[in-house]
Design an enzyme around this catalytic site. Structure first.
Site, PDB file in Angstrom:
ATOM      1  N   SER A   1     -10.424  -0.330   4.318  1.00 32.84           N
ATOM      2  CA  SER A   1      -9.625  -0.649   5.508  1.00 32.84           C
ATOM      3  C   SER A   1      -9.106   0.624   6.161  1.00 32.84           C
ATOM      4  O   SER A   1      -8.506   1.463   5.483  1.00 32.84           O
ATOM      5  CB  SER A   1      -8.417  -1.514   5.114  1.00 32.84           C
TER       6      SER A   1
ATOM      7  N   GLU B   1      -4.167   3.378   7.026  1.00 33.94           N
ATOM      8  CA  GLU B   1      -4.192   3.297   5.567  1.00 33.94           C
ATOM      9  C   GLU B   1      -4.993   4.494   5.025  1.00 33.94           C
ATOM     10  O   GLU B   1      -4.665   5.059   3.991  1.00 33.94           O
ATOM     11  CB  GLU B   1      -4.845   1.968   5.132  1.00 33.94           C
TER      12      GLU B   1
ATOM     13  N   ARG C   1       0.824  -1.220   0.000  1.00 33.87           N
ATOM     14  CA  ARG C   1       0.000   0.000   0.000  1.00 33.87           C
ATOM     15  C   ARG C   1       0.855   1.266   0.000  1.00 33.87           C
ATOM     16  O   ARG C   1       0.548   2.249   0.684  1.00 33.87           O
ATOM     17  CB  ARG C   1      -0.946   0.031   1.223  1.00 33.87           C
TER      18      ARG C   1
END
Ligand SMILES: Cc1cc2nc3c(=O)[nH]c(=O)nc-3n(C[C@H](O)[C@H](O)[C@H](O)COP(=O)(O)OP(=O)(O)OC[C@H]3O[C@@H](n4cnc5c(N)ncnc54)[C@H](O)[C@@H]3O)c2cc1C
Length: 295
Positions: free
Chosen positions: A221, A291, A172
């Protein structure tokens, strides 16, 4: 707005950008105050010109705004949005996507072209620009694995192009934000397949997503995985599933999602995410990393 403002607006319109003032809240969570201004260039060239006109001002580039929490008291700057830049074209087993094309749209095109590789990402609502920048991924597939070339522009307006090896891609993460780059488009390499096979793969991944993730408004998320384990595992073990703050709730279905049940504010989201972060640290000694991006 004064003369300078008028001249600026005319310059933005001349380069093909649309302007929306006092825009309503952005962001997939559905919270947040009003935004002073949103500018929507029509394509890559229009984007580069618009960015030059806005240079020195307070602005942020966004695609689908599916990973960003907006402040409740509004955003007093400009959103430079790629949302109108949605072209997707094909050449053999490669496709070229403009930055604003949404992943579900790109996956649908790939299904039509009988090109396989993106099926796992079909349920990610963000744009290609956001997905390349964040190296979005799902079910073991990451965006960076498919990239042949990224076309981008530097903060001082220079066009640059680079391959996957220069993405600095990790979990990510890529180095795109640190380098002050904006993605204008990306070429992806896929594998020839059949429509039937691709459809069945997409249906399988969508079913897995429906079974494990909530359907309401969320930012996906909230936290990154920890050594390969979902942050939701720790938040669940900390007993926080179903905890509410105002209209927001730590999902009962997947503890790493905070859902907006109606009327949730950014402050509600932060109250719950910070509660999860502190509790997991206290109980398990694990520091969760966000995130989601806070504007
Ligand atoms: C229901 C739901 C499910 C999700 N599931 C997943 C999942 O399975 N996997 C996953 O990885 N993510 C998931 N996400 C998160 C999100 O969709 C992805 O991270 C997506 O890649 C973000 O794209 P965006 O266009 O919405 O980015 P935005 O939210 O608009 O922006 C995110 C960041 O990227 C930057 N950015 C955006 N466009 C560009 C550009 N063109 N050039 C440079 N920087 C840019 C922004 O400045 C910002 O810092 C999910 C989100 C939701 C709401």
């Amino acid at each position: 707005m004064g003369k300078t403002g008028d001249a600026r607006s005319r310059a933005l319109e001349r380069c093909g950008a649309r302007i929306k003032r006092d825009a309503e809240a952005f962001g997939a969570f559905g919270s947040g105050g009003r935004v002073k201004e949103a500018v929507y260039p029509s394509d890559g060239a229009s984007f580069v010109e618009a960015a030059a006109i806005l240079s020195g001002e307070d602005y942020v580039v966004l695609g689908g705004a599916t990973d960003v929490l907006f402040p409740d008291d509004g955003y007093d700057g400009t959103i430079l949005s790629t949302d109108r830049m949605r072209d997707v074209s094909r050449s053999g087993d490669r496709i070229y996507c403009s930055a604003g094309a949404r992943l579900p749209q790109v996956v649908a095109k790939c299904r039509k072209y009988a090109l396989s590789g993106l099926e796992q990402l079909s349920g990610i609502p963000g744009s290609v620009g956001g997905a390349v920048t964040m190296n979005a991924g799902a079910f073991g597939r990451e965006m960076a694995e498919l990239i042949v070339r990224v076309d981008a522009v530097t903060s001082d307006g220079r066009a640059v192009a680079f391959g996957a090896d220069a993405l600095g891609a990790g979990y990510r993460h890529t180095s795109i934000a640190e380098r002050g780059l904006t993605v204008l488009g990306a070429e992806l390499k896929l594998c020839p397949s059949t429509r039937k096979e691709i459809e069945s793969c997409i249906a399988g991944f969508e079913e897995r997503r429906r079974a494990s993730q909530p359907q309401g408004r969320s930012l996906g998320s909230v936290f990154k995985r920890v050594n390969g384990v979902s942050a939701g595992y720790y938040i669940d073990r900390a007993g926080l599933k179903g905890t509410k703050s105002g209209g927001a709730e730590i999902s009962r279905k997947h503890a790493n999602f905070i859902v907006n049940n109606g009327g949730a504010t950014g402050a509600d989201f932060i109250a719950l995410s910070e509660l999860a972060r502190k509790t997991v640290l206290e109980k398990f000694g694990i520091g969760l990393e966000y995130e989601v991006i806070f504007l």
